[in-house]
Design a protein around this motif. Structure first.
Motif, PDB file in Angstrom:
ATOM      1  N   LYS A   1     -31.776 -31.110   6.994  1.00 16.23           N
ATOM      2  CA  LYS A   1     -30.372 -31.238   7.393  1.00 16.23           C
ATOM      3  C   LYS A   1     -30.141 -30.651   8.802  1.00 16.23           C
ATOM      4  O   LYS A   1     -29.462 -31.242   9.641  1.00 16.23           O
ATOM      5  CB  LYS A   1     -29.519 -30.480   6.366  1.00 16.23           C
ATOM      6  N   TYR A   2     -30.717 -29.472   9.004  1.00 18.89           N
ATOM      7  CA  TYR A   2     -30.563 -28.814  10.306  1.00 18.89           C
ATOM      8  C   TYR A   2     -31.175 -29.680  11.412  1.00 18.89           C
ATOM      9  O   TYR A   2     -30.582 -29.870  12.482  1.00 18.89           O
ATOM     10  CB  TYR A   2     -31.258 -27.434  10.255  1.00 18.89           C
ATOM     11  N   ILE A   3     -32.358 -30.212  11.121  1.00 19.47           N
ATOM     12  CA  ILE A   3     -33.063 -31.032  12.126  1.00 19.47           C
ATOM     13  C   ILE A   3     -32.247 -32.278  12.445  1.00 19.47           C
ATOM     14  O   ILE A   3     -32.058 -32.629  13.621  1.00 19.47           O
ATOM     15  CB  ILE A   3     -34.498 -31.360  11.641  1.00 19.47           C
ATOM     16  N   GLU A   4     -31.730 -32.917  11.398  1.00 11.74           N
ATOM     17  CA  GLU A   4     -30.895 -34.111  11.590  1.00 11.74           C
ATOM     18  C   GLU A   4     -29.738 -33.813  12.535  1.00 11.74           C
ATOM     19  O   GLU A   4     -29.464 -34.556  13.467  1.00 11.74           O
ATOM     20  CB  GLU A   4     -30.300 -34.555  10.247  1.00 11.74           C
ATOM     21  N   LYS A   5     -29.073 -32.676  12.271  1.00 12.34           N
ATOM     22  CA  LYS A   5     -27.883 -32.316  13.050  1.00 12.34           C
ATOM     23  C   LYS A   5     -28.269 -32.018  14.514  1.00 12.34           C
ATOM     24  O   LYS A   5     -27.590 -32.444  15.448  1.00 12.34           O
ATOM     25  CB  LYS A   5     -27.210 -31.098  12.406  1.00 12.34           C
ATOM     26  N   TYR A   6     -29.366 -31.284  14.669  1.00 15.12           N
ATOM     27  CA  TYR A   6     -29.784 -30.895  16.023  1.00 15.12           C
ATOM     28  C   TYR A   6     -30.122 -32.132  16.856  1.00 15.12           C
ATOM     29  O   TYR A   6     -29.677 -32.270  18.002  1.00 15.12           O
ATOM     30  CB  TYR A   6     -30.998 -29.954  15.944  1.00 15.12           C
ATOM     31  N   ILE A   7     -30.888 -33.032  16.246  1.00 13.79           N
ATOM     32  CA  ILE A   7     -31.309 -34.241  16.975  1.00 13.79           C
ATOM     33  C   ILE A   7     -30.080 -35.092  17.326  1.00 13.79           C
ATOM     34  O   ILE A   7     -29.970 -35.632  18.432  1.00 13.79           O
ATOM     35  CB  ILE A   7     -32.334 -35.057  16.136  1.00 13.79           C
ATOM     36  N   GLN A   8     -29.166 -35.157  16.384  1.00 13.67           N
ATOM     37  CA  GLN A   8     -27.935 -35.917  16.639  1.00 13.67           C
ATOM     38  C   GLN A   8     -27.176 -35.316  17.824  1.00 13.67           C
ATOM     39  O   GLN A   8     -26.715 -36.024  18.713  1.00 13.67           O
ATOM     40  CB  GLN A   8     -27.081 -35.878  15.372  1.00 13.67           C
ATOM     41  N   GLU A   9     -27.094 -33.985  17.836  1.00 10.45           N
ATOM     42  CA  GLU A   9     -26.368 -33.313  18.937  1.00 10.45           C
ATOM     43  C   GLU A   9     -27.046 -33.581  20.282  1.00 10.45           C
ATOM     44  O   GLU A   9     -26.388 -33.816  21.290  1.00 10.45           O
ATOM     45  CB  GLU A   9     -26.274 -31.817  18.665  1.00 10.45           C
ATOM     46  N   ILE A  10     -28.379 -33.539  20.263  1.00  8.22           N
ATOM     47  CA  ILE A  10     -29.148 -33.803  21.490  1.00  8.22           C
ATOM     48  C   ILE A  10     -28.825 -35.209  22.002  1.00  8.22           C
ATOM     49  O   ILE A  10     -28.579 -35.414  23.190  1.00  8.22           O
ATOM     50  CB  ILE A  10     -30.671 -33.696  21.179  1.00  8.22           C
ATOM     51  N   GLU A  11     -28.821 -36.159  21.093  1.00  4.20           N
ATOM     52  CA  GLU A  11     -28.564 -37.548  21.524  1.00  4.20           C
ATOM     53  C   GLU A  11     -27.125 -37.731  22.003  1.00  4.20           C
ATOM     54  O   GLU A  11     -26.873 -38.468  22.951  1.00  4.20           O
ATOM     55  CB  GLU A  11     -28.887 -38.512  20.385  1.00  4.20           C
ATOM     56  N   GLU A  12     -26.206 -37.028  21.349  1.00  5.55           N
ATOM     57  CA  GLU A  12     -24.811 -37.140  21.777  1.00  5.55           C
ATOM     58  C   GLU A  12     -24.593 -36.604  23.193  1.00  5.55           C
ATOM     59  O   GLU A  12     -23.653 -36.991  23.877  1.00  5.55           O
ATOM     60  CB  GLU A  12     -23.898 -36.406  20.783  1.00  5.55           C
ATOM     61  N   LEU A  13     -25.469 -35.698  23.624  1.00  7.92           N
ATOM     62  CA  LEU A  13     -25.364 -35.167  24.991  1.00  7.92           C
ATOM     63  C   LEU A  13     -25.856 -36.176  26.021  1.00  7.92           C
ATOM     64  O   LEU A  13     -25.739 -35.961  27.226  1.00  7.92           O
ATOM     65  CB  LEU A  13     -26.213 -33.899  25.137  1.00  7.92           C
ATOM     66  N   GLY A  14     -26.477 -37.247  25.548  1.00  8.93           N
ATOM     67  CA  GLY A  14     -27.018 -38.249  26.478  1.00  8.93           C
ATOM     68  C   GLY A  14     -28.443 -37.942  26.891  1.00  8.93           C
ATOM     69  O   GLY A  14     -28.963 -38.494  27.860  1.00  8.93           O
ATOM     70  N   ILE A  15     -29.086 -37.020  26.178  1.00  2.47           N
ATOM     71  CA  ILE A  15     -30.491 -36.679  26.439  1.00  2.47           C
ATOM     72  C   ILE A  15     -31.362 -37.838  25.940  1.00  2.47           C
ATOM     73  O   ILE A  15     -31.083 -38.401  24.873  1.00  2.47           O
ATOM     74  CB  ILE A  15     -30.864 -35.379  25.674  1.00  2.47           C
ATOM     75  N   THR A  16     -32.435 -38.145  26.698  1.00  3.63           N
ATOM     76  CA  THR A  16     -33.265 -39.283  26.277  1.00  3.63           C
ATOM     77  C   THR A  16     -34.695 -38.895  25.888  1.00  3.63           C
ATOM     78  O   THR A  16     -35.421 -39.701  25.320  1.00  3.63           O
ATOM     79  CB  THR A  16     -33.337 -40.349  27.398  1.00  3.63           C
ATOM     80  N   ASN A  17     -35.097 -37.662  26.234  1.00  9.10           N
ATOM     81  CA  ASN A  17     -36.476 -37.240  25.951  1.00  9.10           C
ATOM     82  C   ASN A  17     -36.495 -35.885  25.261  1.00  9.10           C
ATOM     83  O   ASN A  17     -35.625 -35.048  25.516  1.00  9.10           O
ATOM     84  CB  ASN A  17     -37.267 -37.091  27.264  1.00  9.10           C
TER      85      ASN A  17
END
Ligand code: FAD
Length: 283
Positions: free
Chosen positions: A86-102
């Motif tokens: 769950k934590y990993i899902e949320k973190y990755i989602q947050e990263i993508e929402e920032l517009g990070i691509t890598n």
């Protein structure tokens, strides 16, 4: 810009700088150092995650701030060990929402001071499988020219890197090393195995003798006794140590370039001067 574009066949050397989240999110001096690093037009800035006991939440805060202020792509590191799905899902989602691509996808080391260690993700491969299925992020991975200290054999390590490549890793950054021979042997073994992604050497210009001793003790990285003695000679002068560190790293990089390295990943410890000088010397 995505990793696959950054590292696509390119005659120019590709430099990246690694920084860590400063304590108390005090970014003023980090930004001053980044301004100096940026003069060398690095392809990306990577930000460590929870390394050396730093606060994991801080990493995301710093990534956010760097993303908002830097022109270069920002690549967060992320470790999955002991974290819940769950934590990993949320973190990755947050990263993508920032517009990070890598992202640099890592297993990480089990923290000592943790109450609950989830076993949802056991290795970097689990994280990579997750990223492939559930995100648009491109991922980089870690590689170990002197073998991961806990891996049973070198072959095990190389097989893991091969799997990482086959699952879509675009580039591998190596653990810091001071003896190029280790890198050459590792690179040749990887090549024989069919690893074709760029393997970018991790370079740390020495700035203090005690720091060098600590790295050698902690990571077990090989260092010639003559090199150690050379740095010991300067241990009471910060200025001379920095100068010697730049000279040593310059020579190391020149030889790596002759060998065919596509670029360098600089472990900056949030200080620009030495890495910048090395780049100036080799370009
Ligand atoms: P994996 O790819 O899962 O494993 C790497 C190799 O080690 C494999 O061969 C595997 O079989 C072997 N191995 C690993 N653990 C074991 C074990 N317990 N038993 C047997 N074999 C084992 N750490 C951080 O916390 N934060 C960071 O930001 C960070 N950044 C890094 C950046 C780079 C470029 C590198 C090289 C390392 C970084 N690390 C960081 C350290 C890294 O998390 C550790 O080295 C960790 O132990 C392994 O992570 P991995 O992703 O390589 O693991």
């Amino acid at each position: 810009m995505k990793l696959s574009e950054i590292y696509k066949n390119n005659d120019k050397l590709i430099f990246s700088f690694e920084v860590f989240p400063p304590k108390n999110a005090n970014t003023e001096s980090l930004f001053a150092e980044l301004a100096k690093m940026n003069e060398q037009k690095p392809a990306l800035i990577s930000v460590t995650y929870g390394a050396g006991g730093s606060n994991r939440n801080l990493s995301l805060e710093i990534v956010k701030e760097l993303k908002n202020h830097l022109k270069q792509p920002v690549m967060p590191h992320f470790t999955c060990v002991c974290s819940s799905r769950k934590y990993i899902e949320k973190y990755i989602q947050e990263i993508e929402e920032l517009g990070i691509t890598n992202i640099l996808a890592l297993r990480g080391d089990e923290p000592q001071d943790i109450d609950v260690c989830y076993r949802d993700f056991k290795s970097a491969l689990d994280l990579i499988e997750y990223l492939k299925k559930h995100s648009e992020l491109e991922f980089a991975v870690a590689a170990y020219p002197e073998k991961h200290p806990k891996a049973k054999t070198f072959d095990d390590d190389i097989n893991v890197l091969y799997k990482k490549q086959n699952l879509g890793a675009k580039v591998a950054y190596t653990q810091v090393f001071f003896d190029n021979e280790c890198f050459y042997k590792f690179y040749d073994l990887c090549h024989k195995k069919g690893i074709k992604i760029p393997i970018i050497p991790g370079i740390m210009p020495i700035t203090s003798f005690n720091q060098l001793k600590r790295i050698v003790e902690l990571s077990g990285t090989k260092i010639d006794s003559k090199v150690l003695a050379y740095f010991e000679k300067y241990k009471d002068s910060k200025e001379d140590t920095i100068k010697a560190g730049i000279e040593f790293a310059t020579l190391q990089c020149e030889k790596l370039i002759d060998f065919g390295a596509k670029g360098m990943h600089f472990y900056t410890l949030n200080k620009a001067q030495s890495s910048v000088e090395v780049i100036k010397n080799i370009t």
